[in-house]
Design a protein around this motif. Structure first.
Motif, PDB file in Angstrom:
ATOM      1  N   MET A 131       4.197  -8.150  -8.988  1.00 12.68           N
ATOM      2  CA  MET A 131       3.369  -9.200  -8.370  1.00 12.68           C
ATOM      3  C   MET A 131       3.687  -9.305  -6.890  1.00 12.68           C
ATOM      4  O   MET A 131       4.797  -9.070  -6.452  1.00 12.68           O
ATOM      5  N   MET A 132       2.706  -9.691  -6.173  1.00 20.02           N
ATOM      6  CA  MET A 132       2.853  -9.809  -4.724  1.00 20.02           C
ATOM      7  C   MET A 132       3.305 -11.234  -4.378  1.00 20.02           C
ATOM      8  O   MET A 132       2.645 -12.206  -4.712  1.00 20.02           O
ATOM      9  N   THR A 133       4.488 -11.340  -3.745  1.00 20.31           N
ATOM     10  CA  THR A 133       5.023 -12.676  -3.456  1.00 20.31           C
ATOM     11  C   THR A 133       5.288 -12.895  -1.973  1.00 20.31           C
ATOM     12  O   THR A 133       6.112 -13.730  -1.612  1.00 20.31           O
ATOM     13  N   VAL A 134       4.599 -12.134  -1.125  1.00 20.02           N
ATOM     14  CA  VAL A 134       4.776 -12.345   0.310  1.00 20.02           C
ATOM     15  C   VAL A 134       4.242 -13.730   0.672  1.00 20.02           C
ATOM     16  O   VAL A 134       3.154 -14.089   0.246  1.00 20.02           O
ATOM     17  N   PRO A 135       5.010 -14.549   1.433  1.00 25.16           N
ATOM     18  CA  PRO A 135       4.507 -15.887   1.771  1.00 25.16           C
ATOM     19  C   PRO A 135       3.222 -15.836   2.587  1.00 25.16           C
ATOM     20  O   PRO A 135       2.985 -14.877   3.338  1.00 25.16           O
ATOM     21  N   LEU A 136       2.409 -16.875   2.432  1.00 27.84           N
ATOM     22  CA  LEU A 136       1.103 -16.906   3.099  1.00 27.84           C
ATOM     23  C   LEU A 136       1.256 -16.900   4.619  1.00 27.84           C
ATOM     24  O   LEU A 136       0.403 -16.359   5.317  1.00 27.84           O
ATOM     25  N   GLU A 137       2.374 -17.487   5.116  1.00 29.27           N
ATOM     26  CA  GLU A 137       2.564 -17.512   6.566  1.00 29.27           C
ATOM     27  C   GLU A 137       2.634 -16.096   7.134  1.00 29.27           C
ATOM     28  O   GLU A 137       2.024 -15.799   8.164  1.00 29.27           O
ATOM     29  N   ILE A 138       3.385 -15.225   6.433  1.00 35.09           N
ATOM     30  CA  ILE A 138       3.531 -13.842   6.906  1.00 35.09           C
ATOM     31  C   ILE A 138       2.171 -13.139   6.878  1.00 35.09           C
ATOM     32  O   ILE A 138       1.808 -12.415   7.810  1.00 35.09           O
ATOM     33  N   GLN A 139       1.399 -13.379   5.817  1.00 35.28           N
ATOM     34  CA  GLN A 139       0.088 -12.728   5.708  1.00 35.28           C
ATOM     35  C   GLN A 139      -0.824 -13.154   6.852  1.00 35.28           C
ATOM     36  O   GLN A 139      -1.466 -12.318   7.509  1.00 35.28           O
ATOM     37  N   ILE A 140      -0.843 -14.478   7.129  1.00 32.47           N
ATOM     38  CA  ILE A 140      -1.714 -14.960   8.205  1.00 32.47           C
ATOM     39  C   ILE A 140      -1.206 -14.455   9.549  1.00 32.47           C
ATOM     40  O   ILE A 140      -1.995 -14.159  10.446  1.00 32.47           O
TER      41      ILE A 140
ATOM     42  N   MET B 243       5.272  -4.463  -5.032  1.00 33.03           N
ATOM     43  CA  MET B 243       4.067  -4.836  -4.299  1.00 33.03           C
ATOM     44  C   MET B 243       4.398  -5.331  -2.897  1.00 33.03           C
ATOM     45  O   MET B 243       3.668  -5.086  -1.949  1.00 33.03           O
ATOM     46  N   ASN B 244       5.552  -6.053  -2.786  1.00 36.80           N
ATOM     47  CA  ASN B 244       5.915  -6.589  -1.473  1.00 36.80           C
ATOM     48  C   ASN B 244       6.179  -5.483  -0.464  1.00 36.80           C
ATOM     49  O   ASN B 244       5.732  -5.568   0.674  1.00 36.80           O
ATOM     50  N   THR B 245       6.923  -4.429  -0.909  1.00 31.65           N
ATOM     51  CA  THR B 245       7.202  -3.333   0.023  1.00 31.65           C
ATOM     52  C   THR B 245       5.903  -2.646   0.436  1.00 31.65           C
ATOM     53  O   THR B 245       5.742  -2.281   1.603  1.00 31.65           O
ATOM     54  N   ILE B 246       4.965  -2.492  -0.513  1.00 22.76           N
ATOM     55  CA  ILE B 246       3.678  -1.874  -0.166  1.00 22.76           C
ATOM     56  C   ILE B 246       2.981  -2.698   0.910  1.00 22.76           C
ATOM     57  O   ILE B 246       2.457  -2.158   1.887  1.00 22.76           O
ATOM     58  N   PHE B 247       3.031  -4.026   0.735  1.00 21.64           N
ATOM     59  CA  PHE B 247       2.391  -4.898   1.731  1.00 21.64           C
ATOM     60  C   PHE B 247       3.003  -4.691   3.105  1.00 21.64           C
ATOM     61  O   PHE B 247       2.288  -4.496   4.097  1.00 21.64           O
ATOM     62  N   TYR B 248       4.361  -4.695   3.169  1.00 20.37           N
ATOM     63  CA  TYR B 248       4.983  -4.599   4.492  1.00 20.37           C
ATOM     64  C   TYR B 248       4.730  -3.239   5.126  1.00 20.37           C
ATOM     65  O   TYR B 248       4.468  -3.151   6.327  1.00 20.37           O
ATOM     66  N   ILE B 249       4.783  -2.157   4.307  1.00 18.77           N
ATOM     67  CA  ILE B 249       4.556  -0.818   4.879  1.00 18.77           C
ATOM     68  C   ILE B 249       3.133  -0.705   5.411  1.00 18.77           C
ATOM     69  O   ILE B 249       2.900  -0.262   6.540  1.00 18.77           O
ATOM     70  N   THR B 250       2.140  -1.158   4.609  1.00 16.56           N
ATOM     71  CA  THR B 250       0.756  -1.035   5.077  1.00 16.56           C
ATOM     72  C   THR B 250       0.487  -1.949   6.267  1.00 16.56           C
ATOM     73  O   THR B 250      -0.318  -1.600   7.131  1.00 16.56           O
ATOM     74  N   ALA B 251       1.189  -3.111   6.314  1.00 20.49           N
ATOM     75  CA  ALA B 251       1.008  -3.981   7.481  1.00 20.49           C
ATOM     76  C   ALA B 251       1.505  -3.273   8.737  1.00 20.49           C
ATOM     77  O   ALA B 251       0.830  -3.297   9.777  1.00 20.49           O
ATOM     78  N   ALA B 252       2.668  -2.606   8.631  1.00 23.32           N
ATOM     79  CA  ALA B 252       3.185  -1.873   9.791  1.00 23.32           C
ATOM     80  C   ALA B 252       2.230  -0.757  10.189  1.00 23.32           C
ATOM     81  O   ALA B 252       1.945  -0.556  11.382  1.00 23.32           O
ATOM     82  N   VAL B 253       1.706  -0.029   9.191  1.00 24.35           N
ATOM     83  CA  VAL B 253       0.765   1.058   9.498  1.00 24.35           C
ATOM     84  C   VAL B 253      -0.476   0.497  10.192  1.00 24.35           C
ATOM     85  O   VAL B 253      -0.967   1.067  11.179  1.00 24.35           O
ATOM     86  N   ALA B 254      -0.982  -0.651   9.703  1.00 20.39           N
ATOM     87  CA  ALA B 254      -2.190  -1.236  10.292  1.00 20.39           C
ATOM     88  C   ALA B 254      -1.938  -1.611  11.743  1.00 20.39           C
ATOM     89  O   ALA B 254      -2.766  -1.318  12.622  1.00 20.39           O
ATOM     90  N   ILE B 255      -0.779  -2.234  12.023  1.00 20.07           N
ATOM     91  CA  ILE B 255      -0.519  -2.675  13.402  1.00 20.07           C
ATOM     92  C   ILE B 255      -0.367  -1.475  14.327  1.00 20.07           C
ATOM     93  O   ILE B 255      -0.975  -1.417  15.404  1.00 20.07           O
ATOM     94  N   ILE B 256       0.413  -0.458  13.881  1.00 17.24           N
ATOM     95  CA  ILE B 256       0.633   0.699  14.754  1.00 17.24           C
ATOM     96  C   ILE B 256      -0.676   1.450  14.988  1.00 17.24           C
ATOM     97  O   ILE B 256      -1.007   1.829  16.112  1.00 17.24           O
ATOM     98  N   ALA B 257      -1.460   1.631  13.908  1.00 15.49           N
ATOM     99  CA  ALA B 257      -2.710   2.383  14.050  1.00 15.49           C
ATOM    100  C   ALA B 257      -3.698   1.639  14.943  1.00 15.49           C
ATOM    101  O   ALA B 257      -4.409   2.260  15.740  1.00 15.49           O
ATOM    102  N   SER B 258      -3.722   0.299  14.857  1.00 13.47           N
ATOM    103  CA  SER B 258      -4.671  -0.407  15.721  1.00 13.47           C
ATOM    104  C   SER B 258      -4.213  -0.359  17.176  1.00 13.47           C
ATOM    105  O   SER B 258      -5.053  -0.272  18.080  1.00 13.47           O
ATOM    106  N   LEU B 259      -2.884  -0.394  17.381  1.00 12.16           N
ATOM    107  CA  LEU B 259      -2.396  -0.231  18.764  1.00 12.16           C
ATOM    108  C   LEU B 259      -2.788   1.135  19.311  1.00 12.16           C
ATOM    109  O   LEU B 259      -3.226   1.258  20.460  1.00 12.16           O
ATOM    110  N   MET B 260      -2.650   2.182  18.483  1.00  8.85           N
ATOM    111  CA  MET B 260      -3.042   3.516  18.932  1.00  8.85           C
ATOM    112  C   MET B 260      -4.539   3.579  19.190  1.00  8.85           C
ATOM    113  O   MET B 260      -5.001   4.262  20.106  1.00  8.85           O
ATOM    114  N   ALA B 261      -5.320   2.845  18.373  1.00  9.14           N
ATOM    115  CA  ALA B 261      -6.786   2.903  18.515  1.00  9.14           C
ATOM    116  C   ALA B 261      -7.224   2.335  19.851  1.00  9.14           C
ATOM    117  O   ALA B 261      -8.156   2.859  20.466  1.00  9.14           O
TER     118      ALA B 261
END
Lengths: 109, 177
Positions: free
Chosen positions: A1-10, B1-19
């Motif tokens: 399950m995804m538990t990242v806080p909403l603040e980080i997402q926003i 799932m959390n690690t996937i979120f953080y990795i894709t967030a980093a990829v999104a930020i770096i790729a948009s900076l490159m764009a």
């Protein structure tokens, strides 16, 4: 399950929005400006999805579909305008469109 | 799932900076597509698989292809652009500074919110469809009208203009000769 806080997402959506804003401010090539606007629209739509996922409501995804529609219409009209601009001025520089500006350099154009 | 979120967030930020910093328009577009794909993965981790698919199909599939067609039609990058002469890393300084100030303010404002911390709730496409065609029916109709206006506008603007449109203008052109 995804538990990242909403603040980080926003925060992620805010960072992407600001990157788009910086791109819009810095670049003068009109294709890049349109791309930055796309990025900003996308990050704004992302907040809707995050809110919808946080509160378990379908409205966030519905709003995303509307934003998708608006951005599709905006891109098609914007790219047609870019084509017209290229036919008139032979350049993609946004600063080249200054015929309305009242200065002496353009008085004899 | 959390690690996937953080990795894709980093990829999104770096790729948009490159764009936004890339000088080659096609490369910038490819980086933007990478950003959109990573945003789609984020939607998937948030429990919105339908929206993730829509993001790939409509954004990365249709809108970006439109962009690439226009870039290829206009031969961007081959001619000497005015921008390439003055676009130095220093030009990014002041807008980035202003954006950083905004980001800090945003973080301060966000710190005061107390969202209850619970896992993301999946919203099935069925609920979205029901909501779309009952509560938001008028908005669906309006977006259909908007798309129609978009088609008409793009057709009208994309047309090549005729050189002379009116017989009065023909006469004027002859007098000028």
């Amino acid at each position: 399950m995804m538990t990242v806080p909403l603040e980080i997402q926003i925060l992620l959506a805010g960072i992407l929005f600001l990157i788009g804003l910086v791109g819009l401010l810095v670049r003068r090539n009109i294709i890049y400006m349109l791309m930055s606007i796309e990025l900003m629209l996308n990050s704004a739509a992302m907040v809707f999805i995050m809110g919808g996922a946080h509160w378990g409501q379908a409205d966030g995804q519905v709003m995303f579909i509307f934003i998708l529609t608006v951005s599709a219409a905006e891109v098609s009209v914007g790219l047609a305008l870019i084509l017209q601009m290229y036919h008139h001025y032979r350049t993609l520089d946004a600063d080249s469109m200054k015929k309305l500006k009242d200065n002496k350099a353009n008085a004899n154009l | 799932m959390n690690t996937i979120f953080y990795i894709t967030a980093a990829v999104a930020i770096i790729a948009s900076l490159m764009a936004i910093t890339n000088k080659n328009a096609i490369h910038a577009l490819l980086y933007l597509i990478l950003t959109l794909l990573s945003i789609s993965v984020i939607f998937y981790t948030l429990g919105a698989p339908f929206i993730a698919a829509l993001e790939v199909i409509v954004y990365a599939g249709a809108i970006m292809v439109l962009f690439i067609f226009v870039v290829m039609m206009l031969n961007v990058g081959l001619q000497e652009e005015v921008e390439n002469r003055w676009l130095t890393p220093r030009k990014f300084l002041i807008p980035s500074l202003l954006a950083a100030i905004l980001l800090i303010l945003f973080m301060i404002a966000l710190k005061d919110f107390r969202f209850e911390n619970h896992p993301a709730i999946d919203v099935a496409p069925k609920e979205v469809g029901i909501s779309l065609f009952t509560t938001y029916l008028i908005a669906v109709e309006l977006s259909a009208i908007l798309l129609l206006a978009g088609i008409v506008g793009a057709y009208h603007l994309g047309k090549q203009k005729k050189k002379v449109t009116h017989r009065f203008l023909v006469k004027q052109a002859r007098i000028k000769k």
